[in-house]
Design an enzyme around this catalytic site. Structure first.
Site, PDB file in Angstrom:
ATOM      1  N   GLU A   1       0.865  -1.193   0.000  1.00  0.00           N
ATOM      2  CA  GLU A   1       0.000   0.000   0.000  1.00  0.00           C
ATOM      3  C   GLU A   1       0.893   1.232   0.000  1.00  0.00           C
ATOM      4  OE1 GLU A   1      -3.721  -1.698   2.490  1.00  0.00           O
ATOM      5  OE2 GLU A   1      -2.097  -1.005   3.764  1.00  0.00           O
TER       6      GLU A   1
ATOM      7  N   CYS B   1     -10.351   1.311   8.122  1.00  0.00           N
ATOM      8  CA  CYS B   1      -9.603   2.549   8.349  1.00  0.00           C
ATOM      9  C   CYS B   1     -10.176   3.696   7.562  1.00  0.00           C
ATOM     10  CB  CYS B   1      -8.111   2.357   8.065  1.00  0.00           C
ATOM     11  SG  CYS B   1      -7.708   1.990   6.370  1.00  0.00           S
TER      12      CYS B   1
END
Lengths: 761, 761
Positions: free
Chosen positions: B374, B471
């Site tokens: 990521e 998140c």
């Protein structure tokens, strides 16, 4: 192309040609087709002098710096176990081999310096390292006798045969780790794959040398497998996780004429993918035995597509899953369809072929677009920079294509076979034969390769010396050493020789006499080919009479005997849509009215009576083609690739500077027929020497004559001061000539950007 | 843009403006900036009415069909453990909590129906679900009192505080699994990340409600951490594996004025990446304790780059690793640089900013191009179809940008902040507030998403309801609810208000009297903004006097008091290179000679004496921009993207048909200044209704006024019969108008192809 009969005085009529064009055919016996000097002679020499000796060292863990194979180690360990069993038995003792519990997919010794001489090491399929080597050795010995190599091979065969179990089983992984678990994990443990490769190797060695020891061992393994698997009660209804056994068993059938091997192949094809799915049953059974929970493999819609076991083979219409497995399976299915005259299976392979060629084939002849599962991706998904396009998958496609040709002679199969051979397959090997690509991308950016981003982990811009999982180099070796087996097939009725590939060399056909008392004659076709660099092909007919004359053949005016026969020559698609039949002249046969000609399915059939000294001359046009992909291929939108003859071209950084995405083909100047592309013979080494600083990066290019292209192009000028995004302005461009080299020659001059598809403007 | 002083009669001189333009600044106190109706009012309402209630249910495992969070469950379990400890102690017993050995990264109950009330479940960082929610609630309550919500929040805070240990430690993962191992895996176990989020939530709730209970709990945790970590002998020289504590501690310092929190933040920044690398030391220690072999993490050249710990922070010049972590770290570094006046750290963040903005930023304001880790990819690697561009990474970039503005007011920071906000951040949420994107690609092909190929596993074309690792949605909630904190900053000397974003609403500045006896006055700036759809902004000055008069301010002609102050307004880059200062008129102040103006670093500074009713009028040009990427971005070669004002546009399949790679912008007709693009207001719902068959796919689009673009374009005609590769022909094209909608609105009308960058021809 219109099917157009050309009247003549020969004794063959259209009906004969019509029959010939629907006939099934087989490659020539190994020794009846030879490769001469020239392009493929060089490639074979490279394999013979570089790859085979290296491979032998690798098998024996003698390559400094390379991961050991443990292949011969394992066979020796299994042979030693057999000796201990025999010794125990001679003492009246019962021999209980040790059972090991750590049976991983790839097991290495705790101390690499001291491997246990009794243990199995390496991948579960490590035995195949030997099988692939012996196969290539068999092909090599057929045409290049080498007493030392043959002695070495015979000694290795002795070790392998000594490892075989009494029941014929021969996979050292289970022999050494415990036979209690053999055939319990067909899905992932490659036992039948090992058998398949062993058969392929054994048949080739038999054909190359006439020696039967390994062939008998392979038969023993196959006989045992045939006794274990099948639909009969009490048998396992399994089939290979990694295919190859299907086509190998067919080969074993064709060399032994033992029907049971064909039946076993047909069973494997028929059973695959049927409900209840064997791999699932097997997983459940194994979980139960091990006291583990069975977790269904349902994270994908078609979890068994990787194995081509998601549905019965006969129903499959889309090429899916691991591309090497798929290609091997489809080859076996084509074989079974041909030999069992199963029209449904023939339709299956035709449909799978269409799916591949119409939707899943790289312009380089590569297949298997995605790294994930080394697999066929979805229709029209052909990424250039993330391509997997494994060398072995292209090899599998060559296998499949030839088997389609055996099923029905249509030049499309040969076109694709040739495309894969000259491009992706050859790109798999460096021009010095010393390093190899597993993956064959169509676009490489060096910064991506160096980024260590997982997207690009499979992409290399420099060939590697050898692989731990060494499938591609030996696979390439066995294909190159047997390329003549792909050049010709002989009709089952013995009356037509198909020439699919134009390769320097010789093909011999033994024409049976119609009269029992007469000797047969041999027709020899001696071919000189300008391919892949020009389309001039010359083939001379030699008629070799047997000792006792050939009375049933008529005499010509010149006293030579005349042999009735059909020669069928492929008209390559790359020669353009408008190949004139006049591209072939046949002298003096046609002048003397001994020949009928007809074009069918891309083959020129020449039916006639042939005399020693008849000559075929072909002058296939070899225009440069600027190709575009179907618009459904989003990756290639606005791009073109260049092809000339069977050779696909690419641009490399060392000829064209970096940032190849800034290089645009100037379509207007190129012209629709690419008439303004310069075709330029050059010596690869000299071409490399002429390069500037960035040049060869310490690599010593091999001297080799080839042809490169100079293409009118533009180059965007990179303005350093520009921000990441700015208002669009018409590009600032300068005229350049893009220099394109054959794709198979890329990455022979150091680290390098490369592109096959170039932007067009 | 030339820095150009405009002479006037005001009492401020150029030196004052020069000082103001180099000053450091801070956001306004939470209650001093408000969002009115309009674009952001709607977004905040969506979060308030949709996301916060949903999030509360998620925290409490009350979302049918969604994976439970176990967040409040864990706090309750920890609180119960504390009660048992207290009870045991009151009996004179020693309480020994159970120690569990299975402490995975994500642990779920064996039976989801019956979680053990005493066990920890979920991800190691599950506590932060609460912290993010309470943070958003704090922001919401500051401006939208809601007794029910506040009572619910207070009750939750009671549970959380009851879980805290006596020493201040508050991470339920270790409290429940065994405190013996706490702070032994900083690299991967997020304890300091949990502390950071707790602080952020506690500060916001304190600022929004004035209540200190959670703030004190957060201080207790921070105090304990401060006592454990540091360079002093006997302390751990560790730092967070996942950053956020750095900027959170700065915030805690700024609200409490306790220097130790700033010192701890500065320590974390300073220690990070120094040799010997703490994460390696920790891994070795842990391996030793567990009797395991330590395996060095050396499969990559910079294995700790993922954590931004590959070298000392002060030396870092390239944005690398996990993009959210990176953005949080850089935000904290900017904070520490500002507050400790550390010019070397300031240079670090300037260099990191340049690297991001010049080489690693999507045109949509997204960052973190690669799914693997990521993470930030290598320079200029900005794939469109494989983009990761996580919503949280764009949020982190917004955090970083505002902190750069606090360090030095340069409009580039605000331009990027605005770009990220209006595009990637908002694209993260559906227009009905009910579903979310984690990943924000710039190109989506539905067949790729449906292929299940691992390349595309991270790409969705339909937003998801909620995530197990939730998140992005709560992160988005806390940012949207506090967007006004990004619109303004006030100079540390109290004399300049910077307006960075033009948002409907109000900013209040309390101007301190120079005379101790006098009351302060409040300057209120009431803003009406046409953004993002037009560039008209009107801001009215209100002067609110205190009760006791304001004698030190001079009277104007009309008897109003005059307040000396500097207003600094950002001149957005999207308004073009040639924004005339005349785009701003200030009435009647300028006519009356009360104002000096000067442009510096993209801000228009208006220094003057201000009276109630003074008005600023801006008319920022909002031309459509056809942008190209730097030529180094190979993915965008030959492509353009359209932007108007802060909004980036995209083409969707439901407006333009499928195969968006066949859609080509007709640059010649568009014009270099995009003058032939039609700018068309439309109602998103009506626009969707007008679509043909493929249409909305059962999704009910939300009614919302926005602006779309109609761009002269071509479309390639797909000829079905074409083979996969064929000789290139000039394309067969028809003229079309490409319809582009705001990127943030994509994927609100069902499954859909989408492209931001379009081919140009």
């Amino acid at each position: 192309m219109a099917d157009d009969a050309h009247a003549g005085d020969g004794e063959f009529v259209s009906n004969d040609i019509a029959r010939a064009s629907s006939v099934r055919s087989r490659p020539l016996p190994l020794r009846d087709a030879t490769v001469g000097q020239g392009f493929w002679g060089d490639e074979q020499e490279l394999v013979r002098t570089q790859v085979l000796p290296f491979q032998w060292c690798a098998l024996n863990d003698n390559v400094p710096g390379a991961a050991p194979s443990y292949c011969m180690h394992n066979f020796r360990a299994a042979a030693a176990q057999n000796r201990r069993r025999t010794a125990a038995r001679s003492q009246g003792d019962r021999f209980v081999p040790p059972v090991y519990t750590d049976r991983g997919f790839n097991v290495l010794p705790d101390d690499p310096e001291r491997p246990d001489p009794d243990r199995f090491y390496g991948f579960v399929f490590q035995d195949t390292d030997f099988s692939k080597w012996i196969e290539a050795v068999g092909y090599s010995l057929a045409h290049h006798p080498d007493a030392e190599l043959e002695a070495r091979a015979d000694a290795a065969i002795d070790i392998v045969c000594a490892a075989q179990q009494e029941n014929g089983y021969l996979d050292t992984y289970y022999i050494l780790n415990g036979m209690d678990r053999h055939f319990t994990n067909l899905k992932d443990h490659h036992e039948l794959y090992c058998m398949g490769h062993l058969i392929e190797g054994a048949v080739a060695y038999y054909e190359g040398t006439g020696k039967t020891r390994l062939l008998h061992a392979a038969q023993g393994f196959a006989d045992y497998v045939a006794s274990v698997f099948g639909t009969e009660p009490g048998r396992l209804r399994g089939y290979p996780g990694h295919e190859i056994a299907e086509m190998a068993l067919v080969r074993l059938y064709e060399v032994t004429n033992e029907r049971r091997y064909l039946d076993l192949a047909a069973y494997f094809v028929d059973e695959r993918g049927r409900a209840p799915l064997y791999f699932e049953v097997e997983d459940r059974t194994r979980a139960k035995r091990e006291g583990a929970t069975y977790v269904p493999n349902d994270n994908q819609p078609m979890p068994y597509a990787y194995y081509q076991a998601h549905e019965p083979v006969v129903d499959q219409r889309e090429a899916v899953g691991h591309a090497v497995r798929a290609g091997y399976l489809y080859s076996g299915v084509a074989d079974v369809a041909r030999l069992t005259e199963n029209e449904r299976l023939a339709d299956t392979v035709r449909a799978l072929w269409r799916n591949i060629v119409d939707r899943k084939l790289y312009v380089t002849g590569g297949v298997g677009a995605t790294a994930f599962g080394e697999a066929y991706s979805y229709d029209y998904d052909l990424p250039n920079d993330l391509a997997y396009s494994e060398t072995c998958a292209a090899i599998a496609l060559v296998f499949f294509a030839r088997r389609m040709l055996e099923l029905e002679p249509k030049s499309e199969y040969a076109d694709v076979m040739e495309l894969a051979l000259y491009n992706t397959v050859l790109a798999g090997m460096a021009m010095d034969g010393k390093s190899f690509f597993y993956v064959n991308p169509l676009e490489v950016r060096t910064e991506a390769v160096r980024s260590h981003d997982a997207r690009f982990l499979h992409i290399k811009d420099v060939r590697q010396k050898w692989f731990g999982c060494a499938c591609c180099p030996p696979n390439l070796a066995r294909l190159v050493e047997s390329v003549q087996e792909y050049a010709y097939t002989l009709a089952d009725d013995g009356g037509t020789l198909f020439t699919h590939l134009y390769i320097d060399g010789m093909a011999v056909v033994h024409v049976l006499s119609k009269d029992e008392d007469d000797e047969d004659v041999a027709l020899r076709l001696e071919v000189e080919s300008g391919l892949p660099w020009n389309g001039h092909v010359r083939a001379v007919v030699h008629v070799d009479e047997g000792d006792g004359g050939a009375d049933d053949y008529g005499d010509g005016h010149d006293g030579k005997i005349s042999v009735p026969f059909i020669f069928a020559f492929r008209l390559p698609a790359w020669a353009g849509d408008q190949i004139e039949v006049a591209a072939c002249t046949t002298v003096p046969a046609e002048a003397q009215g001994r020949v009928n000609r007809r074009v069918r399915d891309g083959y020129l059939y020449l039916a006639g009576t042939w005399r020693d000294g008849d000559v075929f001359e072909f002058d296939f046009p070899m225009p440069v083609m600027m190709l575009e992909a179907n618009l459904r291929v989003s990756e290639d939108a606005g791009k073109v690739a260049f092809v000339r003859g069977p050779v696909v071209y690419c641009a490399e950084e060392c000829d064209n500077g970096s940032r190849l995405h800034c290089l645009h083909v100037d379509a207007a100047r190129v012209g629709e027929r690419a008439e303004n592309v310069t075709v330029e013979p050059f010596d690869f080494k000299a071409g490399a020497e002429a390069l500037d600083g960035k040049g060869t990066g310490g690599v010593e290019p091999v001297s080799r004559c080839m042809v490169r292209l100079r293409v009118p192009a533009w180059r965007d000028e990179v303005r350093d001061a520009k921000p990441l995004y700015s208002r669009w302005h018409p590009p600032v461009r300068r005229r350049v000539e893009a220099v394109l080299i054959p794709y198979f020659a890329w990455a022979n001059r150091g680290e390098n950007e490369m592109r096959v598809f170039l932007d067009i403007s």
